[in-house]
Motif scaffolding. Structure first.
Motif, mmCIF file in Angstrom:
data_model
loop_
_atom_site.group_PDB
_atom_site.id
_atom_site.type_symbol
_atom_site.label_atom_id
_atom_site.label_comp_id
_atom_site.label_asym_id
_atom_site.label_seq_id
_atom_site.Cartn_x
_atom_site.Cartn_y
_atom_site.Cartn_z
ATOM 1 N N PHE A 88 0.840 -1.193 0.000
ATOM 2 C CA PHE A 88 0.000 0.000 0.000
ATOM 3 C C PHE A 88 0.878 1.247 0.000
ATOM 4 N N ALA A 89 1.800 1.322 -0.938
ATOM 5 C CA ALA A 89 2.768 2.420 -0.957
ATOM 6 C C ALA A 89 2.094 3.759 -1.214
ATOM 7 N N SER A 90 2.477 4.756 -0.419
ATOM 8 C CA SER A 90 2.026 6.126 -0.638
ATOM 9 C C SER A 90 3.071 7.068 -0.054
ATOM 10 N N ILE A 91 3.043 8.288 -0.524
ATOM 11 C CA ILE A 91 3.983 9.280 -0.022
ATOM 12 C C ILE A 91 3.738 9.534 1.461
ATOM 13 N N ALA A 92 2.471 9.611 1.851
ATOM 14 C CA ALA A 92 2.139 9.902 3.252
ATOM 15 C C ALA A 92 2.710 8.854 4.202
ATOM 16 N N THR A 93 2.530 7.581 3.877
ATOM 17 C CA THR A 93 3.033 6.540 4.775
ATOM 18 C C THR A 93 4.548 6.449 4.726
ATOM 19 N N ALA A 94 5.139 6.734 3.567
ATOM 20 C CA ALA A 94 6.608 6.728 3.472
ATOM 21 C C ALA A 94 7.188 7.813 4.365
ATOM 22 N N VAL A 95 6.608 9.001 4.319
ATOM 23 C CA VAL A 95 7.097 10.104 5.142
ATOM 24 C C VAL A 95 6.960 9.759 6.622
ATOM 25 N N GLU A 96 5.804 9.230 7.010
ATOM 26 C CA GLU A 96 5.587 8.887 8.421
ATOM 27 C C GLU A 96 6.567 7.800 8.878
ATOM 28 N N ALA A 97 6.797 6.790 8.030
ATOM 29 C CA ALA A 97 7.728 5.707 8.392
ATOM 30 C C ALA A 97 9.129 6.257 8.649
ATOM 31 N N ILE A 98 9.590 7.153 7.789
ATOM 32 C CA ILE A 98 10.924 7.734 7.951
ATOM 33 C C ILE A 98 10.974 8.617 9.197
ATOM 34 N N LYS A 99 9.937 9.410 9.428
ATOM 35 C CA LYS A 99 9.883 10.257 10.621
ATOM 36 C C LYS A 99 9.945 9.419 11.902
ATOM 37 N N LEU A 100 9.322 8.224 11.877
ATOM 38 C CA LEU A 100 9.263 7.373 13.067
ATOM 39 C C LEU A 100 10.525 6.534 13.263
ATOM 40 N N GLY A 101 11.447 6.568 12.295
ATOM 41 C CA GLY A 101 12.718 5.880 12.502
ATOM 42 C C GLY A 101 13.101 4.837 11.471
ATOM 43 N N ALA A 102 12.290 4.641 10.442
ATOM 44 C CA ALA A 102 12.657 3.682 9.400
ATOM 45 C C ALA A 102 13.824 4.227 8.586
ATOM 46 N N ALA A 103 14.709 3.328 8.163
ATOM 47 C CA ALA A 103 15.839 3.720 7.330
ATOM 48 C C ALA A 103 15.449 3.747 5.854
ATOM 49 N N HIS A 104 14.473 2.904 5.507
ATOM 50 C CA HIS A 104 14.073 2.796 4.113
ATOM 51 C C HIS A 104 12.646 2.290 4.011
ATOM 52 N N TYR A 105 12.048 2.462 2.824
ATOM 53 C CA TYR A 105 10.650 2.127 2.567
ATOM 54 C C TYR A 105 10.601 1.473 1.193
ATOM 55 N N LEU A 106 10.144 0.235 1.119
ATOM 56 C CA LEU A 106 10.107 -0.490 -0.152
ATOM 57 C C LEU A 106 8.698 -0.976 -0.465
ATOM 58 N N ALA A 107 8.299 -0.856 -1.716
ATOM 59 C CA ALA A 107 7.013 -1.398 -2.151
ATOM 60 C C ALA A 107 7.180 -2.876 -2.463
ATOM 61 N N ARG A 172 -13.258 -0.839 -1.094
ATOM 62 C CA ARG A 172 -13.129 -1.186 -2.526
ATOM 63 C C ARG A 172 -12.004 -0.383 -3.181
ATOM 64 N N LYS A 173 -11.905 0.900 -2.859
ATOM 65 C CA LYS A 173 -10.833 1.721 -3.433
ATOM 66 C C LYS A 173 -9.468 1.196 -3.010
ATOM 67 N N LEU A 174 -9.346 0.780 -1.765
ATOM 68 C CA LEU A 174 -8.070 0.260 -1.278
ATOM 69 C C LEU A 174 -7.722 -1.055 -1.964
ATOM 70 N N GLU A 175 -8.711 -1.899 -2.196
ATOM 71 C CA GLU A 175 -8.451 -3.181 -2.870
ATOM 72 C C GLU A 175 -8.045 -2.976 -4.324
ATOM 73 N N LYS A 176 -8.620 -2.004 -4.997
ATOM 74 C CA LYS A 176 -8.294 -1.733 -6.401
ATOM 75 C C LYS A 176 -6.841 -1.325 -6.587
ATOM 76 N N ARG A 177 -6.310 -0.518 -5.682
ATOM 77 C CA ARG A 177 -4.977 0.047 -5.853
ATOM 78 C C ARG A 177 -3.879 -0.719 -5.164
ATOM 79 N N GLN A 178 -4.207 -1.836 -4.520
ATOM 80 C CA GLN A 178 -3.184 -2.588 -3.782
ATOM 81 C C GLN A 178 -2.091 -3.043 -4.728
ATOM 82 N N ILE A 179 -0.846 -2.900 -4.313
ATOM 83 C CA ILE A 179 0.315 -3.323 -5.096
ATOM 84 C C ILE A 179 0.683 -4.719 -4.660
#
Length: 180
Positions: A88-107, A172-179
């Protein structure tokens, strides 16, 4: 590129098959691997005094958010190299993950080589090309939905309420765009 032979690794993944596959692959590379499938299990491991040099955390753990695991792991040991995996890659979750201490974010799909390479990346890359393409309405909608999901701690009912849409419509919208 085995960067951490003998190092401890935590895999936080609720998909048992993927967790098992990652575990075997990293064990073959010499990591000491433990797994968890929920934030509660991660909390139990940390309360038992466990710490990890590396962690792979799925963003969506059933109804829970993997971001809470990132936050717990980083609070325990800021040196832990955390890679967030998501379908469920998105810019918002990537930014939050990095802010919380993640070193990297992969789809997803990402393999062991991708994850191990991400563990080794310590700095950003200023040479990454900046795309000049305009953002589509669908992409803007997707980003707004995911920002709302982050703000509501991945509670779909609450996110749907905040977005002014029916819960089933959002699902339904979330299921359609799932990677995958």
């Amino acid at each position: 590129m085995n960067i951490a032979e003998g190092s401890s690794l935590l895999i936080v993944e609720d998909d048992e098959a993927l967790a098992r596959t990652l575990r075997r692959s990293f064990e073959r590379r010499g990591y000491r691997v433990e797994t968890a499938s929920s934030p509660k299990e991660v909390e139990s491991l940390l309360e038992a005094g466990r710490s990890f040099a590396y962690a792979v955390v799925d963003l969506k753990l059933g109804a829970a958010s993997g971001l809470s695991c990132v936050e717990m792991l980083h609070a325990r040991d800021a040196a832990t190299r955390i890679v967030v995996l998501t379908g469920f890659a998105s810019i918002a979750t990537a930014v939050e993950a990095i802010k919380l201490g993640a070193a990297h974010y992969l789809a997803k799909p990402s393999n062991t080589d991708d994850i191990e390479e991400a563990f080794g990346k310590g700095e950003g890359d200023a040479a990454v090309p900046v795309e000049g393409r305009k953002t589509s309405i669908k992409t803007l909608e997707w980003e707004y939905i995911h920002q709302t999901l982050v703000e509501s701690d991945f509670n779909i009912s609450e996110a749907a309420r905040r977005l002014g849409m029916h819960r089933r419509t959002l699902a339904r919208k979330l299921e359609k765009r799932q990677i995958k």
